[in-house]
Scaffold this motif. Structure first.
Motif, PDB file in Angstrom:
ATOM      1  N   SER A 250       0.838  -1.128  -0.076  1.00  0.00           N
ATOM      2  CA  SER A 250       0.205  -0.003  -0.152  1.00  0.00           C
ATOM      3  C   SER A 250       0.935   1.173   0.155  1.00  0.00           C
ATOM      4  O   SER A 250       0.630   2.307  -0.908  1.00  0.00           O
ATOM      5  CB  SER A 250      -1.009  -0.099   1.225  1.00  0.00           C
ATOM      6  N   ILE A 251       2.001   1.374   0.734  1.00  0.00           N
ATOM      7  CA  ILE A 251       2.839   2.368   0.975  1.00  0.00           C
ATOM      8  C   ILE A 251       3.425   2.627  -0.490  1.00  0.00           C
ATOM      9  O   ILE A 251       3.709   3.841  -1.009  1.00  0.00           O
ATOM     10  CB  ILE A 251       3.807   2.345   2.164  1.00  0.00           C
ATOM     11  N   ILE A 252       3.869   1.552  -0.957  1.00  0.00           N
ATOM     12  CA  ILE A 252       4.670   1.522  -2.282  1.00  0.00           C
ATOM     13  C   ILE A 252       3.752   2.012  -3.430  1.00  0.00           C
ATOM     14  O   ILE A 252       4.096   3.238  -4.235  1.00  0.00           O
ATOM     15  CB  ILE A 252       5.195   0.274  -2.750  1.00  0.00           C
ATOM     16  N   MET A 253       2.278   1.676  -3.472  1.00  0.00           N
ATOM     17  CA  MET A 253       1.426   2.055  -4.325  1.00  0.00           C
ATOM     18  C   MET A 253       1.314   3.588  -4.169  1.00  0.00           C
ATOM     19  O   MET A 253       1.417   4.408  -5.236  1.00  0.00           O
ATOM     20  CB  MET A 253       0.069   1.408  -4.108  1.00  0.00           C
ATOM     21  N   LYS A 254       1.162   3.996  -2.942  1.00  0.00           N
ATOM     22  CA  LYS A 254       0.945   5.593  -2.661  1.00  0.00           C
ATOM     23  C   LYS A 254       1.947   6.159  -3.095  1.00  0.00           C
ATOM     24  O   LYS A 254       1.897   7.453  -3.810  1.00  0.00           O
ATOM     25  CB  LYS A 254       0.529   6.011  -1.174  1.00  0.00           C
ATOM     26  N   ALA A 255       3.310   5.968  -2.962  1.00  0.00           N
ATOM     27  CA  ALA A 255       4.678   6.449  -3.380  1.00  0.00           C
ATOM     28  C   ALA A 255       4.542   6.567  -4.785  1.00  0.00           C
ATOM     29  O   ALA A 255       4.934   7.562  -5.404  1.00  0.00           O
ATOM     30  CB  ALA A 255       5.911   5.893  -2.851  1.00  0.00           C
ATOM     31  N   LYS A 256       4.295   5.484  -5.577  1.00  0.00           N
ATOM     32  CA  LYS A 256       4.177   5.547  -7.108  1.00  0.00           C
ATOM     33  C   LYS A 256       3.353   6.655  -7.454  1.00  0.00           C
ATOM     34  O   LYS A 256       3.642   7.330  -8.698  1.00  0.00           O
ATOM     35  CB  LYS A 256       4.107   4.122  -7.579  1.00  0.00           C
ATOM     36  N   GLN A 257       2.052   6.724  -6.843  1.00  0.00           N
ATOM     37  CA  GLN A 257       1.179   7.747  -7.266  1.00  0.00           C
ATOM     38  C   GLN A 257       1.664   8.935  -6.896  1.00  0.00           C
ATOM     39  O   GLN A 257       1.372   9.849  -7.918  1.00  0.00           O
ATOM     40  CB  GLN A 257      -0.187   7.290  -6.428  1.00  0.00           C
ATOM     41  N   MET A 258       2.201   9.230  -6.090  1.00  0.00           N
ATOM     42  CA  MET A 258       2.780  10.525  -5.829  1.00  0.00           C
ATOM     43  C   MET A 258       3.878  10.971  -6.852  1.00  0.00           C
ATOM     44  O   MET A 258       3.950  12.104  -7.280  1.00  0.00           O
ATOM     45  CB  MET A 258       3.367  10.780  -4.362  1.00  0.00           C
ATOM     46  N   VAL A 259       4.548   9.997  -7.225  1.00  0.00           N
ATOM     47  CA  VAL A 259       5.701  10.179  -8.148  1.00  0.00           C
ATOM     48  C   VAL A 259       5.321  10.626  -9.579  1.00  0.00           C
ATOM     49  O   VAL A 259       5.501  11.299 -10.290  1.00  0.00           O
ATOM     50  CB  VAL A 259       7.090   9.341  -8.112  1.00  0.00           C
ATOM     51  N   ALA A 260       4.016   9.800  -9.690  1.00  0.00           N
ATOM     52  CA  ALA A 260       3.585   9.983 -11.259  1.00  0.00           C
ATOM     53  C   ALA A 260       2.806  11.261 -11.281  1.00  0.00           C
ATOM     54  O   ALA A 260       2.736  11.828 -12.471  1.00  0.00           O
ATOM     55  CB  ALA A 260       2.311   8.826 -11.358  1.00  0.00           C
ATOM     56  N   THR A 261       2.477  11.848 -10.242  1.00  0.00           N
ATOM     57  CA  THR A 261       1.605  13.229 -10.450  1.00  0.00           C
ATOM     58  C   THR A 261       2.680  14.277 -10.305  1.00  0.00           C
ATOM     59  O   THR A 261       3.589  14.429 -10.012  1.00  0.00           O
ATOM     60  CB  THR A 261       0.561  13.448  -9.090  1.00  0.00           C
TER      61      THR A 261
END
Length: 130
Positions: free
Chosen positions: A119-130
């Protein structure tokens, strides 16, 4: 905790709270006896001599002196912590049962941690993508 190690890595020293500078000072002039997983391993007796030499320096601050002394006590196996086998009086069947239940508990905890990490990795990837 008793040390049964023949070799010491920087990771061991870091786990006792030594700074990078202190670690460099402790291993200065020591030859690595081997390398394991990319970490240089130093002879425990060489590290012990280095710690004792460092403790003989009167300029060492009290906080660092305490860390060095605690590490030396651990290294010499003079710790007051005694390993106790609470399962030794159980029958082999009961021992296996207790250990299996502990293993199952750990596996459940591991699964929870894996989900949280994902979950944390997914959120981090989403933050990097935006």
């Amino acid at each position: 905790m008793v040390s049964n190690l023949n070799t010491i890595t920087k990771l061991h020293l870091q786990s006792f709270g030594f700074s990078e500078y202190s670690i460099r000072e402790l291993i200065r002039g020591l030859k690595a006896v081997s390398t394991n997983a990319g970490l240089k391993e130093y002879s425990a007796s060489d590290i012990q001599a280095s710690v004792e030499n460092r403790l003989s320096n009167s300029k060492i601050k009290a906080e660092n002196r305490e860390k060095l002394q605690r590490f030396l006590t651990w290294l010499k196996g003079e710790s007051n912590v005694i390993a106790v086998d609470f399962l030794k009086r159980l029958s082999p069947e009961k021992r296996i049962e207790v250990l299996m239940s502990r293993l199952q508990e750990l596996e459940e905890q591991e699964e929870i941690l894996k989900k949280e990490t994902a979950s944390i990795i997914m959120k981090a990837k989403q933050m990097v993508a935006t």
